[in-house]
Design an enzyme around this catalytic site. Structure first.
Site, short mmCIF file in Angstrom:
data_model
loop_
_atom_site.label_atom_id
_atom_site.label_comp_id
_atom_site.label_asym_id
_atom_site.label_seq_id
_atom_site.Cartn_x
_atom_site.Cartn_y
_atom_site.Cartn_z
N CYS A 128 16.07 42.75 13.67
CA CYS A 128 17.50 42.48 13.58
C CYS A 128 17.76 41.35 12.60
O CYS A 128 17.22 40.25 12.74
CB CYS A 128 18.05 42.11 14.95
SG CYS A 128 19.78 41.64 14.90
N CYS B 104 18.70 36.79 21.17
CA CYS B 104 17.24 36.71 21.02
C CYS B 104 16.85 35.34 20.48
O CYS B 104 17.46 34.86 19.53
CB CYS B 104 16.75 37.75 20.01
SG CYS B 104 16.88 39.43 20.61
N GLU C 178 23.05 40.95 50.83
CA GLU C 178 23.60 40.80 49.49
C GLU C 178 25.05 40.33 49.58
O GLU C 178 25.80 40.76 50.45
CB GLU C 178 23.49 42.16 48.78
CG GLU C 178 24.39 42.39 47.60
CD GLU C 178 24.10 41.48 46.41
OE1 GLU C 178 22.92 41.25 46.09
OE2 GLU C 178 25.07 41.00 45.80
N ASP D 237 14.77 37.77 46.05
CA ASP D 237 14.96 37.98 44.61
C ASP D 237 16.29 37.34 44.20
O ASP D 237 17.24 38.03 43.85
CB ASP D 237 14.95 39.49 44.31
CG ASP D 237 15.09 39.80 42.83
OD1 ASP D 237 15.03 38.87 42.01
OD2 ASP D 237 15.27 40.98 42.49
N CYS E 145 13.83 35.17 38.47
CA CYS E 145 14.16 35.26 37.04
C CYS E 145 14.29 33.86 36.45
O CYS E 145 14.69 33.70 35.31
CB CYS E 145 15.44 36.06 36.83
SG CYS E 145 16.84 35.40 37.75
N1 SAH Z 1 16.90 42.61 44.20
C1 SAH Z 1 17.99 43.17 43.42
C2 SAH Z 1 19.02 42.13 42.96
C3 SAH Z 1 18.50 40.85 42.37
S1 SAH Z 1 19.67 39.90 41.48
C4 SAH Z 1 17.46 43.95 42.24
O1 SAH Z 1 16.33 43.77 41.81
O2 SAH Z 1 18.20 44.79 41.73
C5 SAH Z 1 20.26 38.77 42.64
C6 SAH Z 1 21.30 39.33 43.58
O3 SAH Z 1 21.66 38.29 44.48
C7 SAH Z 1 22.59 39.80 42.94
O4 SAH Z 1 22.86 41.11 43.37
C8 SAH Z 1 23.64 38.81 43.45
O5 SAH Z 1 24.91 39.41 43.64
C9 SAH Z 1 23.05 38.38 44.77
N2 SAH Z 1 23.42 37.06 45.30
C10 SAH Z 1 23.78 35.95 44.64
N3 SAH Z 1 23.92 34.92 45.48
C11 SAH Z 1 23.64 35.37 46.73
C12 SAH Z 1 23.60 34.76 48.03
N4 SAH Z 1 23.87 33.50 48.20
N5 SAH Z 1 23.24 35.55 49.06
C13 SAH Z 1 22.95 36.86 48.90
N6 SAH Z 1 22.99 37.47 47.70
C14 SAH Z 1 23.32 36.75 46.63
#
Ligand code: SAH
Length: 493
Positions: free
Chosen positions: A71, A80, A355, A421, A448
């Site tokens: 790019c 990036c 969630e 996650d 992440c």
């Molecule tokens: N495990 C899933 C999502 C991971 S991303 C996957 O791999 O697709 C993190 C997620 O946490 C998002 O969907 C976000 O909306 C949610 N989130 C953010 N803060 C939160 C909280 N305090 N309690 C529960 N979920 C939360």
């Protein structure tokens, strides 16, 4: 040394944001777009006591890790940061980033980290891997409507016609939208005046299903043509729906003065309110395909991993680390649309997902049905609220006090595995405390952001867990972001 001084600098290291680092005259210099191994002519742009910032005037001897980026906008666009770095070196950089954070913030020793490391998981496709893009819409200096990405650390839109990380269909869709806006007199949103209608265009593409979703984020309640007769929404849908695979067209209302892209309400104006995609289970650690996979419905507001090829490896690793045999009770905190939960449910007795986004939980429940999965239950709410409440209720029901809770062996009080996650900010302390109180045998932490991961692991491992495995994943090639998974095992009650 003064500002604007020119000097020769050898780049010997890389910072966490991908910037080159070199030493000169007793000072450390940070240089954007310089790579480890480059020898450059640098111009000092900002000086502090022991360190400074410099710009590349000329690359005198290019690093052996330098490659030709695909790019031409990679230096200007904030998307990036390390496209000019060879892929192998990118992977090494990411692995080191996780390792350094676990060491510095997490307090793990080098020996421990080296003995528990699993090889970093790279990709064969470092370009065109993203299934999602969110393009801001605005005007250029000449008053033309442009879409693109923000320049790094700013909200100036760099017009990006065809981002090489995304699918080629993005360009076709954006061209149609820009033409439609011009024709119908629909204005882009202006952050400064808070006027104008279209803020962002969100596009999602299902790599397996080939289905496409387009969602316009608007500062208003509807799509109305100012200039052209007819209903603007109908005109847009008619044109977009001609694209192969178009499945869902919607707008999302966001009238807030905020950097958050999506508002709460989405209105579907053509097709279905979601697209589908399938993620396959792979073996671990060699990642060969196993079984048919799980199909997910994805709404505009729901989180879904952006790199589907790497996601199969990521989730398969999470499942392998969870060590399930079919008898386990498992929590999946921060479960989004239930992606990991449903993966786990294939090998667990019961899975509970939590969630915060209600629409994502709707998706999760539908996804369980869609795949004929009956052993997964989902809760809407914050992990730091839902888990403690659930734990307190279970204790009350079973008449157990705090002292005896950790030795209680009921399924409800002591799950076998907790998977988390969380978003970049990591887990809330209340959530970590409850995890410690529930003391599952294993914790699988998918992250992440390795800095918050390290902070949270420190808390968990200070008490009763031990780090058994850690592994870095490249989900975001050419950027400095890195995903990782850690396996913790309980070592005391
Ligand atoms: N495990 C899933 C999502 C991971 S991303 C996957 O791999 O697709 C993190 C997620 O946490 C998002 O969907 C976000 O909306 C949610 N989130 C953010 N803060 C939160 C909280 N305090 N309690 C529960 N979920 C939360």
């Amino acid at each position: 040394m003064k500002k604007n001084d020119i000097f020769e600098l050898e780049i010997t290291d890389m910072g966490t944001d991908g910037e080159g680092i070199g030493h000169y005259d007793g000072m450390t210099f940070f240089v954007k777009d310089a790579l480890i191994g480059d020898v450059i002519t640098a111009r000092a742009t900002k000086l502090k006591k022991n360190y400074g910032y410099a710009r590349v005037e000329e690359i005198k001897t290019p690093s052996t890790f330098r490659v030709e980026p695909q790019c031409e906008l990679h230096k200007r666009c904030g998307g990036c940061q390390i496209q000019a770095l060879s892929y192998e070196k990118q992977l090494e950089f990411k692995n080191n980033k996780v390792r350094n954070n676990l060491m510095r913030i997490g307090g793990f020793s080098e020996a421990k980290l080296d003995s528990k490391m699993q090889p970093p998981v790279g990709t064969d496709n470092p370009y065109r891997y993203r299934n999602k893009a969110q393009f801001p819409v605005g005007y250029d200096r000449d008053g033309n409507i442009v879409t693109g990405f923000y320049a790094s650390r700013s909200h100036n839109i760099i017009p990006v016609e065809d981002c090489r990380l995304g699918v080629p269909q993005n360009k076709e869709i954006l061209d149609i939208i820009k033409e439609w806006m011009n024709e119908c007199g629909i204005t882009p949103y202006d952050e400064n005046t808070h006027k104008g209608l279209v803020r962002h265009v969100l596009i999602r593409y299902g790599f397996t299903s080939k289905q496409i979703m387009v969602c316009l984020v608007i500062n208003g309640d509807s799509l109305e043509a100012k200039r052209r007769a007819g209903n603007a929404a109908d005109i847009l849908c008619e044109r977009l729906s001609k694209i192969d695979g178009m499945t869902s067209i919607s707008y999302n209302i966001n009238k807030e003065n905020t950097n958050v892209i999506l508002g709460k309400k989405t209105v579907c104006i053509w097709g279905r309110p979601y697209i589908e995609d399938t993620i396959h289970l792979l073996s671990y650690p060699d990642f060969t395909p196993q079984g048919t996979g799980i199909t997910y419905q994805i709404s505009p507001q729901s989180f879904y991993q952006v790199n589907p090829k790497q996601t199969e490896k990521l989730y398969s690793t999470a499942l392998a680390f969870a060590g399930l045999t079919g008898n386990e009770n498992v929590w999946d905190l921060y479960c989004g649309i239930g992606t990991i939960s449903l993966f786990l449910s294939q090998k667990a007795k019961q899975v509970y997902g939590v969630e915060i986004v209600p629409q994502a939980i709707e998706d999760a429940k539908n996804n369980a049905k869609l795949n004929g999965i009956t052993n997964a239950q989902f809760f809407v709410g914050k992990a730091e609220d839902v888990l403690p409440q659930f734990y307190e209720n279970a204790k009350k029901k079973e008449n157990i006090t705090d002292d005896t809770a950790s030795t209680g062996h009921t399924d409800m009080l002591r799950p076998d595995v907790i998977v988390v996650d969380p978003p970049r900010k990591g887990c809330d302390e209340k959530c970590l405390d409850t995890m410690l109180a529930m003391s599952p045998e294993r914790i699988v932490y998918v992250s992440c952001d390795s800095a918050t991961l390290a902070r949270d692991l420190k808390i968990l491992c200070e008490e009763k867990y031990e780090l058994m495995k850690w592994q870095a994943f490249d989900q975001f090639s050419h950027t400095t972001h890195v995903e990782s998974i850690c396996l913790l095992e309980r070592v005391s009650n």
